[in-house]
Design a protein around this motif. Structure first.
Motif, PDB file in Angstrom:
ATOM      1  N   TRP A  91       0.829  -1.210   0.000  1.00  0.00           N
ATOM      2  CA  TRP A  91       0.000   0.000   0.000  1.00  0.00           C
ATOM      3  C   TRP A  91       0.859   1.254   0.000  1.00  0.00           C
ATOM      4  N   TYR A  92       2.003   1.208   0.689  1.00  0.00           N
ATOM      5  CA  TYR A  92       2.907   2.359   0.687  1.00  0.00           C
ATOM      6  C   TYR A  92       3.308   2.722  -0.743  1.00  0.00           C
ATOM      7  N   TYR A  93       3.650   1.710  -1.529  1.00  0.00           N
ATOM      8  CA  TYR A  93       4.125   1.952  -2.885  1.00  0.00           C
ATOM      9  C   TYR A  93       2.982   2.235  -3.863  1.00  0.00           C
ATOM     10  N   GLN A  94       1.886   1.475  -3.756  1.00  0.00           N
ATOM     11  CA  GLN A  94       0.824   1.571  -4.743  1.00  0.00           C
ATOM     12  C   GLN A  94      -0.126   2.743  -4.490  1.00  0.00           C
ATOM     13  N   SER A  95      -0.412   3.037  -3.242  1.00  0.00           N
ATOM     14  CA  SER A  95      -1.359   4.119  -2.934  1.00  0.00           C
ATOM     15  C   SER A  95      -0.655   5.422  -2.575  1.00  0.00           C
ATOM     16  N   ILE A  96       0.251   5.384  -1.612  1.00  0.00           N
ATOM     17  CA  ILE A  96       0.894   6.630  -1.179  1.00  0.00           C
ATOM     18  C   ILE A  96       1.849   7.149  -2.249  1.00  0.00           C
ATOM     19  N   ALA A  97       2.760   6.295  -2.733  1.00  0.00           N
ATOM     20  CA  ALA A  97       3.675   6.711  -3.806  1.00  0.00           C
ATOM     21  C   ALA A  97       2.987   6.651  -5.162  1.00  0.00           C
ATOM     22  N   GLY A  98       1.995   5.767  -5.305  1.00  0.00           N
ATOM     23  CA  GLY A  98       1.205   5.712  -6.528  1.00  0.00           C
ATOM     24  C   GLY A  98       1.803   4.915  -7.665  1.00  0.00           C
ATOM     25  N   ILE A  99       2.777   4.062  -7.394  1.00  0.00           N
ATOM     26  CA  ILE A  99       3.430   3.288  -8.456  1.00  0.00           C
ATOM     27  C   ILE A  99       2.621   2.026  -8.745  1.00  0.00           C
ATOM     28  N   ASN A 100       2.065   1.942  -9.964  1.00  0.00           N
ATOM     29  CA  ASN A 100       1.209   0.813 -10.316  1.00  0.00           C
ATOM     30  C   ASN A 100       1.447   0.359 -11.750  1.00  0.00           C
ATOM     31  N   LEU A 101       1.309  -0.926 -11.959  1.00  0.00           N
ATOM     32  CA  LEU A 101       1.272  -1.482 -13.302  1.00  0.00           C
ATOM     33  C   LEU A 101      -0.077  -1.126 -13.913  1.00  0.00           C
ATOM     34  N   ALA A 102      -0.081  -0.663 -15.160  1.00  0.00           N
ATOM     35  CA  ALA A 102      -1.344  -0.322 -15.802  1.00  0.00           C
ATOM     36  C   ALA A 102      -2.213  -1.566 -15.940  1.00  0.00           C
ATOM     37  N   PRO A 103      -3.539  -1.432 -15.844  1.00  0.00           N
ATOM     38  CA  PRO A 103      -4.428  -2.591 -15.954  1.00  0.00           C
ATOM     39  C   PRO A 103      -4.231  -3.358 -17.262  1.00  0.00           C
ATOM     40  N   LYS A 104      -4.312  -4.673 -17.165  1.00  0.00           N
ATOM     41  CA  LYS A 104      -4.243  -5.579 -18.313  1.00  0.00           C
ATOM     42  C   LYS A 104      -2.918  -5.474 -19.065  1.00  0.00           C
ATOM     43  N   THR A 105      -1.850  -5.136 -18.337  1.00  0.00           N
ATOM     44  CA  THR A 105      -0.517  -5.105 -18.935  1.00  0.00           C
ATOM     45  C   THR A 105       0.436  -5.909 -18.068  1.00  0.00           C
ATOM     46  N   ASN A 106       1.616  -6.162 -18.574  1.00  0.00           N
ATOM     47  CA  ASN A 106       2.633  -6.860 -17.788  1.00  0.00           C
ATOM     48  C   ASN A 106       4.015  -6.348 -18.179  1.00  0.00           C
ATOM     49  N   GLY A 107       5.001  -6.726 -17.392  1.00  0.00           N
ATOM     50  CA  GLY A 107       6.375  -6.368 -17.710  1.00  0.00           C
ATOM     51  C   GLY A 107       6.727  -4.905 -17.548  1.00  0.00           C
ATOM     52  N   TRP A 108       5.851  -4.126 -16.924  1.00  0.00           N
ATOM     53  CA  TRP A 108       6.079  -2.701 -16.688  1.00  0.00           C
ATOM     54  C   TRP A 108       6.296  -1.913 -17.972  1.00  0.00           C
ATOM     55  N   SER A 109       5.681  -2.370 -19.061  1.00  0.00           N
ATOM     56  CA  SER A 109       5.728  -1.591 -20.298  1.00  0.00           C
ATOM     57  C   SER A 109       4.795  -0.398 -20.224  1.00  0.00           C
ATOM     58  N   SER A 110       3.755  -0.507 -19.407  1.00  0.00           N
ATOM     59  CA  SER A 110       2.792   0.577 -19.230  1.00  0.00           C
ATOM     60  C   SER A 110       2.560   0.783 -17.735  1.00  0.00           C
ATOM     61  N   ILE A 111       2.724   2.013 -17.279  1.00  0.00           N
ATOM     62  CA  ILE A 111       2.748   2.327 -15.845  1.00  0.00           C
ATOM     63  C   ILE A 111       1.729   3.416 -15.547  1.00  0.00           C
ATOM     64  N   VAL A 112       1.143   3.355 -14.366  1.00  0.00           N
ATOM     65  CA  VAL A 112       0.299   4.437 -13.866  1.00  0.00           C
ATOM     66  C   VAL A 112       0.917   4.953 -12.565  1.00  0.00           C
ATOM     67  N   ILE A 113       1.248   6.227 -12.532  1.00  0.00           N
ATOM     68  CA  ILE A 113       1.739   6.876 -11.311  1.00  0.00           C
ATOM     69  C   ILE A 113       0.602   7.736 -10.787  1.00  0.00           C
ATOM     70  N   ALA A 114      -0.056   7.282  -9.707  1.00  0.00           N
ATOM     71  CA  ALA A 114      -1.252   7.967  -9.197  1.00  0.00           C
ATOM     72  C   ALA A 114      -1.206   8.053  -7.674  1.00  0.00           C
ATOM     73  N   PRO A 115      -0.404   8.964  -7.139  1.00  0.00           N
ATOM     74  CA  PRO A 115      -0.300   9.069  -5.676  1.00  0.00           C
ATOM     75  C   PRO A 115      -1.588   9.548  -5.030  1.00  0.00           C
ATOM     76  N   GLN A 116      -1.896   8.973  -3.886  1.00  0.00           N
ATOM     77  CA  GLN A 116      -3.013   9.431  -3.060  1.00  0.00           C
ATOM     78  C   GLN A 116      -2.441  10.394  -2.021  1.00  0.00           C
ATOM     79  N   VAL A 117      -3.058  11.548  -1.879  1.00  0.00           N
ATOM     80  CA  VAL A 117      -2.547  12.575  -0.971  1.00  0.00           C
ATOM     81  C   VAL A 117      -3.654  12.992  -0.013  1.00  0.00           C
ATOM     82  N   ALA A 118      -3.438  12.780   1.273  1.00  0.00           N
ATOM     83  CA  ALA A 118      -4.399  13.202   2.294  1.00  0.00           C
ATOM     84  C   ALA A 118      -3.986  14.568   2.821  1.00  0.00           C
ATOM     85  N   THR A 119      -4.908  15.524   2.766  1.00  0.00           N
ATOM     86  CA  THR A 119      -4.602  16.876   3.259  1.00  0.00           C
ATOM     87  C   THR A 119      -5.337  17.199   4.549  1.00  0.00           C
ATOM     88  N   SER A 120      -6.059  16.215   5.106  1.00  0.00           N
ATOM     89  CA  SER A 120      -6.736  16.411   6.381  1.00  0.00           C
ATOM     90  C   SER A 120      -6.383  15.263   7.305  1.00  0.00           C
TER      91      SER A 120
END
Length: 321
Positions: A91-120
């Motif tokens: 969860w630290y890497y996938q949600s807080i840092a946001g590092i994810n493999l794009a859906p329906k892909t493999n081998g890290w050819s397609s990446i989604v960087i989507a950090p979750q940021v809590a401001t409260s």
């Protein structure tokens, strides 16, 4: 599904943001909360330091994961080197840092960087620096949150300086000021038994509306000595305007492409926000601004603005207007 998640949030709050899950529930709790709009609640759980929590283990001297929530540095319960409750690390890497493999892909050819940021919440995380090594190379995500809050503590007969982070910002308010014997720390200052009556007025007059200001921490500045024969100091907490509330940098390895999602914060929307990559404007007035090498396109969503990029290093700045 949302109703179920809302029920989980209610239960978590009833548990004062402490864990009461086992090995299976713990694995899914934080990712589910983050996925369905309750990342702030997930952060509250992860930040706890009293029993039962991961922080409690650390407070008891743990350097490895324990098998059970129970136990202390004086009394062991079960194994002291056990990954039973270690699933939150992903969860630290996938949600807080946001590092994810794009859906329906493999081998890290397609990446989604989507950090979750809590401001409260009581434990707002101000930044993250994370990376993983893949068969294509290093993927990195770094982000930093600019809250606008500044604090200083300065001894008597010294100079106190307040400065906003950006030259375009200014001091909007003085939230606390006390010359005398104030107590506490940034975000939790309070007066004690000695405080110059006009402390806040003096600092407000000298600083509000300016990018930076300097005050002499002396008795004459505050209209006289508020407590004779007492060692005094000045505590100030102020709030700056924030023209650039968020920045993030990413590394995308060779042969990969990525969607980088810049979260919308501070009430900004995809029509009111401006995003820069380096020194180039790549989003303004609700639409993509072409011209920056490596940034092929973008689209706006309710909670983020997404940019399509190729391999390389990119730094994005979220700005007002």
């Amino acid at each position: 599904v949302q109703k179920l998640v809302d029920k989980i949030v209610e239960d978590v709050k009833n548990q004062t943001y402490h864990l009461d899950t086992g090995i299976v529930g713990t694995k899914y709790l934080l990712p589910t909360l983050s996925q369905f709009g309750h990342h702030d609640v997930a952060m509250e759980i992860a930040s706890q330091t009293s029993f039962p929590s991961w922080g409690y283990m650390v407070s008891q001297g743990a350097t490895t994961m324990w098998e059970n929530w129970q136990g202390s540095q004086f009394k062991g319960v079960g194994s002291r080197n056990h990954i039973m409750f270690g699933s939150q690390s992903s969860w630290y890497y996938q949600s807080i840092a946001g590092i994810n493999l794009a859906p329906k892909t493999n081998g890290w050819s397609s990446i989604v960087i989507a950090p979750q940021v809590a401001t409260s919440g009581s434990n707002v995380l101000e930044g993250v620096d994370a990376s993983i090594i893949t068969l294509r190379g290093r993927i990195a995500s770094f982000w930093m949150l600019t809250s606008g809050r500044i604090c200083v503590t300065v001894a008597e007969n010294q100079k106190a300086t307040l400065s906003c982070a950006a030259a375009s910002d200014h001091i909007a308010s003085i939230d606390f000021a006390s010359y005398g014997t104030p107590m506490g720390s940034c975000g939790n200052f309070s007066t004690f038994n000695c405080s110059a009556e006009k402390s806040k007025d003096v600092i407000s007059e000298a600083c509000v509306g300016k990018q930076s200001c300097t005050i002499d921490v002396t008795n004459p500045t505050f209209g006289g000595d508020p407590c004779l024969d007492v060692v005094k100091h000045l505590d100030i907490q102020a709030t700056c305007t924030v023209s650039q509330p968020f920045s993030m940098s990413v590394d995308i390895p060779g042969g990969s492409q990525a969607e980088v999602r810049v979260p919308l914060l501070n009430g900004l929307t995809n029509t009111t926000a401006t995003v820069m990559e380096g020194s180039a404007v790549v989003w303004k007035d609700g639409k993509f601004q072409p011209g920056d090498e490596g940034v092929a396109g973008a689209y706006g969503a309710t909670t983020f603005i997404a940019f399509n990029v190729g391999s390389g290093k990119y730094t994005f700045y979220l700005m007002q207007g």
